[in-house]
Scaffold this active site. Structure first.
Site, mmCIF file in Angstrom:
data_model
loop_
_atom_site.group_PDB
_atom_site.id
_atom_site.type_symbol
_atom_site.label_atom_id
_atom_site.label_comp_id
_atom_site.label_asym_id
_atom_site.label_seq_id
_atom_site.Cartn_x
_atom_site.Cartn_y
_atom_site.Cartn_z
ATOM 1 N N ASP A 35 14.051 -4.894 -8.180
ATOM 2 C CA ASP A 35 12.594 -4.751 -8.069
ATOM 3 C C ASP A 35 12.300 -3.277 -7.743
ATOM 4 O O ASP A 35 12.722 -2.782 -6.697
ATOM 5 C CB ASP A 35 12.086 -5.664 -6.939
ATOM 6 C CG ASP A 35 10.577 -5.576 -6.726
ATOM 7 O OD1 ASP A 35 9.925 -4.769 -7.403
ATOM 8 O OD2 ASP A 35 10.061 -6.317 -5.876
ATOM 9 N N GLY A 81 16.858 10.104 -12.207
ATOM 10 C CA GLY A 81 16.936 10.839 -10.937
ATOM 11 C C GLY A 81 15.679 11.625 -10.635
ATOM 12 O O GLY A 81 14.571 11.095 -10.721
ATOM 13 N N GLY A 128 9.324 4.641 -5.329
ATOM 14 C CA GLY A 128 8.687 5.964 -5.268
ATOM 15 C C GLY A 128 8.213 6.263 -3.846
ATOM 16 O O GLY A 128 8.254 7.419 -3.389
ATOM 17 N N ASP A 129 7.771 5.229 -3.150
ATOM 18 C CA ASP A 129 7.283 5.427 -1.776
ATOM 19 C C ASP A 129 8.432 5.808 -0.841
ATOM 20 O O ASP A 129 8.301 6.715 -0.015
ATOM 21 C CB ASP A 129 6.593 4.147 -1.271
ATOM 22 C CG ASP A 129 5.412 3.762 -2.153
ATOM 23 O OD1 ASP A 129 4.799 4.681 -2.724
ATOM 24 O OD2 ASP A 129 5.115 2.560 -2.286
ATOM 25 N N ASN A 183 5.462 11.327 -10.594
ATOM 26 C CA ASN A 183 6.425 10.814 -11.567
ATOM 27 C C ASN A 183 6.058 11.470 -12.906
ATOM 28 O O ASN A 183 5.140 12.297 -12.970
ATOM 29 C CB ASN A 183 6.459 9.280 -11.594
ATOM 30 C CG ASN A 183 5.141 8.677 -12.058
ATOM 31 O OD1 ASN A 183 4.318 9.341 -12.682
ATOM 32 N ND2 ASN A 183 4.936 7.413 -11.743
ATOM 33 N N GLY A 237 0.886 -1.182 0.000
ATOM 34 C CA GLY A 237 0.000 0.000 0.000
ATOM 35 C C GLY A 237 0.908 1.212 0.000
ATOM 36 O O GLY A 237 1.797 1.317 0.846
HETATM 37 O O1 RIB Z 1 4.059 1.671 -4.631
HETATM 38 C C1 RIB Z 1 3.959 0.291 -4.457
HETATM 39 C C2 RIB Z 1 2.604 -0.047 -3.863
HETATM 40 O O2 RIB Z 1 1.586 0.269 -4.779
HETATM 41 C C3 RIB Z 1 2.412 -1.502 -3.545
HETATM 42 O O3 RIB Z 1 2.864 -1.841 -2.255
HETATM 43 C C4 RIB Z 1 0.925 -1.709 -3.770
HETATM 44 O O4 RIB Z 1 0.217 -2.058 -2.630
HETATM 45 C C5 RIB Z 1 0.419 -0.424 -4.409
HETATM 46 O O5 RIB Z 1 -0.257 0.386 -3.523
#
Ligand code: RIB
Length: 302
Positions: free
Chosen positions: A243, A222, A248-249, A183, A40
């Site tokens: 992977d 970048g 981004g998170d 992005n 998530g």
């Molecule tokens: O950014 C990756 C996430 O996007 C995954 O963990 C997935 O749950 C979606 O929300």
């Protein structure tokens, strides 16, 4: 209690399969063993910010089910405050179906479930939003809830419009946002579906938004920081990703933690590209999220 970072948004269980190559329409492919891991976008950001050393509260919704218990326990194990992670009866916890191909790129389908029920009323009751030094928002919850959270925030508001919203974005939201982190695809969508590719055209588009600053993430190129009418390009380390899920998170979390530490946007983005790159060297959205020490170690070992 004051909190460094309040994170408002989605929690999903990620069901992940590795494949040689992501299938095209109508194609069936065989992949590796199924993995079930916490994910998530916003939960990933909450865990990433906590691993990077900040106090974090998560505001969101899960179902009253096994997946919800699994996600709550995982957030708590990672030191995230879950007091405002609400249970939603009769609606399942969000799930993401993820294929990761050999070059590290992924394709994701999200079934939002309880994430789609997070409401403006929930926001009104979530005190960490007003108290957070930084409030991190995204787009896997209803857009009116995102607007309500941006209105309620008293600290710095960061909006990561991921996944790219399918409905039109209220102008008020862009006005309330201090730092927008799209992005390239999300930027183009917010810019009226126009294509941009050169750093100059990306910067020109970002300057048209009413928010105070924009940091565009550009994958292996970048990031581009656009603030006070100036653009600064931050190159990424050269690596071969295993992977890209969650990169981004962790980038957004690193921007948030840097702003809490008082760094400026360029310094924040310099740190965030390192954190994002280190995230791509380990598989899985949350297993890959590094502590500050692991960022340097992974990039050194690579
Ligand atoms: O950014 C990756 C996430 O996007 C995954 O963990 C997935 O749950 C979606 O929300």
């Amino acid at each position: 209690m004051p909190v460094d970072i309040a994170v408002v948004g989605s929690c999903n269980v990620d069901l992940v399969v590795n494949v040689d190559s992501i299938p095209t329409v109508g194609q069936t492919v065989l992949g590796g063993d199924l993995k079930r891991i916490p994910g998530g976008k916003r939960a990933n950001q909450a865990v990433a910010a906590s691993r990077l050393g900040k106090s974090v509260a998560m505001i969101g919704r899960i179902g009253d089910d096994e997946n919800g218990k699994f996600l709550r326990a995982n957030l708590e194990d990672n030191g995230v405050n879950t007091e405002h992670l609400l249970k939603t009866p009769d609606i399942p916890t969000g799930v993401a179906l993820i294929s990761v191909q050999d070059d590290g790129d992924n394709a994701i389908v999200v079934s939002p479930g309880a994430n789609g029920e997070l409401s403006s009323e929930d926001i009104a009751e979530a005190s960490p939003i007003a108290r957070g030094q930084v409030v991190l928002l995204q787009a896997e919850i209803p857009i009116e809830t995102v607007v309500a959270a941006a209105r309620a925030a008293e600290g710095t508001v960061i909006w990561n419009p991921a996944p790219a919203p399918s409905e039109s974005v209220p102008l008020e939201l862009l006005d309330l946002v201090d730092v927008l982190i799209p992005n390239q695809t999300e930027l183009e969508l917010l810019g009226g579906n126009r294509k941009v590719d050169t750093l100059e055209s990306i910067s020109e588009m970002a300057k048209t938004f009413p928010c105070s600053s924009t940091i565009v993430t550009l994958g292996e190129r970048g990031a581009l920081v656009v603030a006070s009418n100036e653009a600064v390009h931050i190159p990424a380390p050269t690596i071969s990703p295993l992977d890209t899920t969650g990169a981004g998170d962790s980038f957004c979390a690193a921007i948030a933690t840097s702003l809490v530490e008082g760094r400026d946007l360029v310094e924040a983005a310099q740190w965030a590209v390192q954190v994002g790159a280190a995230t791509t060297l380990v598989a899985g959205a949350q297993p890959s999220l590094p502590t500050s020490d692991q960022v340097f170690q992974r990039l050194k070992d690579w």
